[in-house]
Design a protein around this motif. Structure first.
Motif, PDB file in Angstrom:
ATOM      1  N   GLN A 277       0.850  -1.187   0.000  1.00 14.55           N
ATOM      2  CA  GLN A 277       0.000   0.000   0.000  1.00 14.55           C
ATOM      3  C   GLN A 277       0.890   1.243   0.000  1.00 14.55           C
ATOM      4  O   GLN A 277       1.708   1.422   0.904  1.00 14.55           O
ATOM      5  CB  GLN A 277      -0.893   0.011   1.252  1.00 14.55           C
ATOM      6  CG  GLN A 277      -1.773  -1.209   1.405  1.00 14.55           C
ATOM      7  CD  GLN A 277      -3.014  -1.148   0.554  1.00 14.55           C
ATOM      8  OE1 GLN A 277      -3.446  -0.066   0.159  1.00 14.55           O
ATOM      9  NE2 GLN A 277      -3.621  -2.285   0.276  1.00 14.55           N
ATOM     10  N   LEU A 278       0.734   2.114  -1.009  1.00 16.09           N
ATOM     11  CA  LEU A 278       1.526   3.339  -1.129  1.00 16.09           C
ATOM     12  C   LEU A 278       0.595   4.522  -1.376  1.00 16.09           C
ATOM     13  O   LEU A 278       0.830   5.338  -2.259  1.00 16.09           O
ATOM     14  CB  LEU A 278       2.543   3.215  -2.271  1.00 16.09           C
ATOM     15  CG  LEU A 278       3.579   2.101  -2.148  1.00 16.09           C
ATOM     16  CD1 LEU A 278       4.453   2.041  -3.393  1.00 16.09           C
ATOM     17  CD2 LEU A 278       4.452   2.295  -0.915  1.00 16.09           C
ATOM     18  N   VAL A 279      -0.436   4.650  -0.572  1.00 18.92           N
ATOM     19  CA  VAL A 279      -1.465   5.665  -0.777  1.00 18.92           C
ATOM     20  C   VAL A 279      -0.973   7.034  -0.321  1.00 18.92           C
ATOM     21  O   VAL A 279      -0.363   7.170   0.742  1.00 18.92           O
ATOM     22  CB  VAL A 279      -2.750   5.291  -0.011  1.00 18.92           C
ATOM     23  CG1 VAL A 279      -3.824   6.360  -0.181  1.00 18.92           C
ATOM     24  CG2 VAL A 279      -3.265   3.933  -0.473  1.00 18.92           C
TER      25      VAL A 279
ATOM     26  N   LEU B 155      -4.672   2.749  -9.416  1.00 14.28           N
ATOM     27  CA  LEU B 155      -4.015   4.008  -9.784  1.00 14.28           C
ATOM     28  C   LEU B 155      -4.994   5.177  -9.703  1.00 14.28           C
ATOM     29  O   LEU B 155      -4.810   6.190 -10.376  1.00 14.28           O
ATOM     30  CB  LEU B 155      -3.450   3.902 -11.199  1.00 14.28           C
ATOM     31  CG  LEU B 155      -2.409   2.810 -11.438  1.00 14.28           C
ATOM     32  CD1 LEU B 155      -2.065   2.714 -12.921  1.00 14.28           C
ATOM     33  CD2 LEU B 155      -1.157   3.074 -10.631  1.00 14.28           C
ATOM     34  N   SER B 156      -6.008   5.063  -8.866  1.00  8.08           N
ATOM     35  CA  SER B 156      -7.035   6.105  -8.777  1.00  8.08           C
ATOM     36  C   SER B 156      -6.449   7.426  -8.301  1.00  8.08           C
ATOM     37  O   SER B 156      -5.487   7.453  -7.524  1.00  8.08           O
ATOM     38  CB  SER B 156      -8.140   5.666  -7.814  1.00  8.08           C
ATOM     39  OG  SER B 156      -8.724   4.461  -8.238  1.00  8.08           O
ATOM     40  N   ASP B 157      -7.055   8.518  -8.770  1.00  5.16           N
ATOM     41  CA  ASP B 157      -6.739   9.861  -8.289  1.00  5.16           C
ATOM     42  C   ASP B 157      -5.279  10.231  -8.487  1.00  5.16           C
ATOM     43  O   ASP B 157      -4.622  10.756  -7.584  1.00  5.16           O
ATOM     44  CB  ASP B 157      -7.116  10.000  -6.804  1.00  5.16           C
ATOM     45  CG  ASP B 157      -8.578   9.703  -6.559  1.00  5.16           C
ATOM     46  OD1 ASP B 157      -9.404  10.158  -7.365  1.00  5.16           O
ATOM     47  OD2 ASP B 157      -8.888   9.011  -5.581  1.00  5.16           O
ATOM     48  N   ASN B 158      -4.749   9.935  -9.673  1.00  5.83           N
ATOM     49  CA  ASN B 158      -3.449  10.435 -10.084  1.00  5.83           C
ATOM     50  C   ASN B 158      -3.671  11.453 -11.204  1.00  5.83           C
ATOM     51  O   ASN B 158      -4.738  12.055 -11.284  1.00  5.83           O
ATOM     52  CB  ASN B 158      -2.549   9.275 -10.520  1.00  5.83           C
ATOM     53  CG  ASN B 158      -1.896   8.560  -9.350  1.00  5.83           C
ATOM     54  OD1 ASN B 158      -0.815   8.925  -8.899  1.00  5.83           O
ATOM     55  ND2 ASN B 158      -2.571   7.533  -8.835  1.00  5.83           N
ATOM     56  N   ALA B 159      -2.693  11.668 -12.058  1.00  4.28           N
ATOM     57  CA  ALA B 159      -2.820  12.631 -13.158  1.00  4.28           C
ATOM     58  C   ALA B 159      -2.499  11.964 -14.491  1.00  4.28           C
ATOM     59  O   ALA B 159      -1.956  12.599 -15.394  1.00  4.28           O
ATOM     60  CB  ALA B 159      -1.905  13.832 -12.916  1.00  4.28           C
ATOM     61  N   ILE B 160      -2.828  10.692 -14.624  1.00  3.30           N
ATOM     62  CA  ILE B 160      -2.529   9.935 -15.840  1.00  3.30           C
ATOM     63  C   ILE B 160      -3.462  10.392 -16.954  1.00  3.30           C
ATOM     64  O   ILE B 160      -4.682  10.339 -16.821  1.00  3.30           O
ATOM     65  CB  ILE B 160      -2.675   8.430 -15.580  1.00  3.30           C
ATOM     66  CG1 ILE B 160      -1.682   7.998 -14.491  1.00  3.30           C
ATOM     67  CG2 ILE B 160      -2.451   7.631 -16.848  1.00  3.30           C
ATOM     68  CD1 ILE B 160      -1.847   6.577 -14.039  1.00  3.30           C
TER      69      ILE B 160
ATOM     70  N   LEU C 262      -1.573   2.465  -5.486  1.00  2.00           N
ATOM     71  CA  LEU C 262      -0.895   3.746  -5.693  1.00  2.00           C
ATOM     72  C   LEU C 262      -1.902   4.888  -5.778  1.00  2.00           C
ATOM     73  O   LEU C 262      -1.664   5.882  -6.473  1.00  2.00           O
ATOM     74  CB  LEU C 262      -0.050   3.698  -6.967  1.00  2.00           C
ATOM     75  CG  LEU C 262       1.276   2.936  -6.863  1.00  2.00           C
ATOM     76  CD1 LEU C 262       1.861   2.687  -8.239  1.00  2.00           C
ATOM     77  CD2 LEU C 262       2.263   3.676  -5.983  1.00  2.00           C
ATOM     78  N   GLN C 263      -2.985   4.775  -5.058  1.00  2.00           N
ATOM     79  CA  GLN C 263      -4.024   5.798  -5.087  1.00  2.00           C
ATOM     80  C   GLN C 263      -3.512   7.123  -4.517  1.00  2.00           C
ATOM     81  O   GLN C 263      -2.719   7.162  -3.591  1.00  2.00           O
ATOM     82  CB  GLN C 263      -5.229   5.322  -4.267  1.00  2.00           C
ATOM     83  CG  GLN C 263      -6.416   6.257  -4.315  1.00  2.00           C
ATOM     84  CD  GLN C 263      -7.571   5.744  -3.471  1.00  2.00           C
ATOM     85  OE1 GLN C 263      -7.407   4.791  -2.715  1.00  2.00           O
ATOM     86  NE2 GLN C 263      -8.713   6.377  -3.602  1.00  2.00           N
TER      87      GLN C 263
ATOM     88  N   LEU D  48      -7.997  -3.501 -12.441  1.00  2.00           N
ATOM     89  CA  LEU D  48      -7.300  -2.229 -12.608  1.00  2.00           C
ATOM     90  C   LEU D  48      -8.263  -1.096 -12.279  1.00  2.00           C
ATOM     91  O   LEU D  48      -9.438  -1.130 -12.664  1.00  2.00           O
ATOM     92  CB  LEU D  48      -6.801  -2.082 -14.050  1.00  2.00           C
ATOM     93  CG  LEU D  48      -6.157  -0.746 -14.435  1.00  2.00           C
ATOM     94  CD1 LEU D  48      -4.865  -0.536 -13.657  1.00  2.00           C
ATOM     95  CD2 LEU D  48      -5.891  -0.690 -15.938  1.00  2.00           C
ATOM     96  N   ARG D  49      -7.740  -0.087 -11.552  1.00  2.00           N
ATOM     97  CA  ARG D  49      -8.530   1.115 -11.245  1.00  2.00           C
ATOM     98  C   ARG D  49      -7.790   2.350 -11.774  1.00  2.00           C
ATOM     99  O   ARG D  49      -6.656   2.594 -11.391  1.00  2.00           O
ATOM    100  CB  ARG D  49      -8.749   1.249  -9.736  1.00  2.00           C
ATOM    101  CG  ARG D  49      -9.918   0.430  -9.214  1.00  2.00           C
ATOM    102  CD  ARG D  49     -10.175   0.707  -7.743  1.00  2.00           C
ATOM    103  NE  ARG D  49     -11.328  -0.026  -7.260  1.00  2.00           N
ATOM    104  CZ  ARG D  49     -12.572   0.433  -7.243  1.00  2.00           C
ATOM    105  NH1 ARG D  49     -12.812   1.659  -7.690  1.00  2.00           N
ATOM    106  NH2 ARG D  49     -13.580  -0.290  -6.790  1.00  2.00           N
ATOM    107  N   LEU D  50      -8.475   3.101 -12.633  1.00  2.00           N
ATOM    108  CA  LEU D  50      -7.944   4.353 -13.167  1.00  2.00           C
ATOM    109  C   LEU D  50      -8.901   5.513 -12.905  1.00  2.00           C
ATOM    110  O   LEU D  50      -8.710   6.597 -13.458  1.00  2.00           O
ATOM    111  CB  LEU D  50      -7.687   4.219 -14.668  1.00  2.00           C
ATOM    112  CG  LEU D  50      -6.494   3.352 -15.087  1.00  2.00           C
ATOM    113  CD1 LEU D  50      -6.526   3.086 -16.577  1.00  2.00           C
ATOM    114  CD2 LEU D  50      -5.182   3.988 -14.672  1.00  2.00           C
TER     115      LEU D  50
END
Length: 274
Positions: free
Chosen positions: A154-156, A198-203, A176-177, A220-222
């Protein structure tokens, strides 16, 4: 209201603003707490015995039955020493006594690193680290590179921008939220990942998503990224990842099949929101 010897409120579980690094007598607080889970992560999380030790160096808890792999957020963000800050400022005046103290401090830190034993961690939560100094970021990446056996990580909310230098050979679940990733090329190497958040990043693009094609990725979560506004977003993801079963918490649907018309390149057209 009572406090343990570490300065932690044993009734409310709150923390003081500064906690001493020497925590040899933390064994008095043994009431188990549970890990706070992010409601949007969609990833499994195992309750851990205690979160009261989240700001302590876990390899120093010698009189406590809580082991390092059971801590919610072990402290890894130790800042630079006064001597290192002094040298950073470019002052040429450095006494032999200061140099000797610096060497001794480096020797002590090296001994502590040998005791950390990150290589044997199987499940680890290093979220909310507040990595505000380059020294802390370098130390954090150093630890991630040592996680050769971790399976759930977990790296939130760590403000991470680039993990391309990290390889997690056995990691099956990675969260990596709420970080600052802007492209999929900045992800770590994940040869066996099954669940990736990968939710709530800037991808903003699906480029390099094919790097996960040969792996066993099933979920997968985007959500919360600009890329989700791309036209035919779900169809594009499933084309890149034919083994994927769940996207953004929704299983693969018949509507997610590729449209009959040819798909435009990823960066040429997006949905407009009026």
């Amino acid at each position: 209201m009572s406090e343990s010897s570490s300065g932690v409120n044993t009734l409310t579980g709150s923390f003081p603003k500064s906690i001493p690094s020497r925590c040899s007598d933390l064994g008095v607080a043994r009431t188990p707490l549970c890990v706070d889970r992010s409601p949007d992560s969609g990833l499994p999380s195992t309750p851990l015995p205690s979160s009261r030790f989240r700001f302590a160096s876990w390899h120093r808890l010698q009189q406590c039955d809580v082991t390092g792999g059971q801590l919610t957020c072990p402290r890894v963000r130790e800042g630079p020493t006064d001597e290192e800050l002094f040298l950073r400022e470019g002052d040429d005046v450095c006494l032999d006594r200061d140099r000797r103290r610096r060497r001794e401090a480096e020797g002590r830190r090296w001994q502590e690193r040998l005791q950390e034993n990150w290589e044997n961690c199987l499940e680890l939560n290093l979220s909310y680290q507040d990595l505000g100094d380059p020294f802390q970021q370098e130390n954090f990446l150093r630890i991630l590179r040592r996680l050769i056996r971790v399976e759930k990580l977990q790296l939130v909310d760590n403000s991470l921008t680039n993990l391309s230098s990290v390889r997690l050979p056995r990691c099956r679940v990675l969260n990596l939220q709420r970080n600052r990733l802007v492209c999929l090329r900045q992800l770590p190497k994940l040869p066996v990942a099954e669940h990736l958040c990968l939710s709530d990043n800037a991808i903003g693009s699906l480029r390099d998503l094919g790097a996960l094609r040969d792996g066993p990725l099933r979920s997968l979560r985007l959500s919360g990224n600009p890329v989700t506004f791309t036209q035919d977003y779900r169809a594009r993801v499933f084309i890149c990842l034919p083994k994927l079963e769940v996207l953004d918490g929704i299983p693969r649907l018949p509507e997610d099949s590729p449209p009959t018309r040819p798909l435009l390149p990823d960066s040429t057209k997006t949905c407009s929101i009026l």
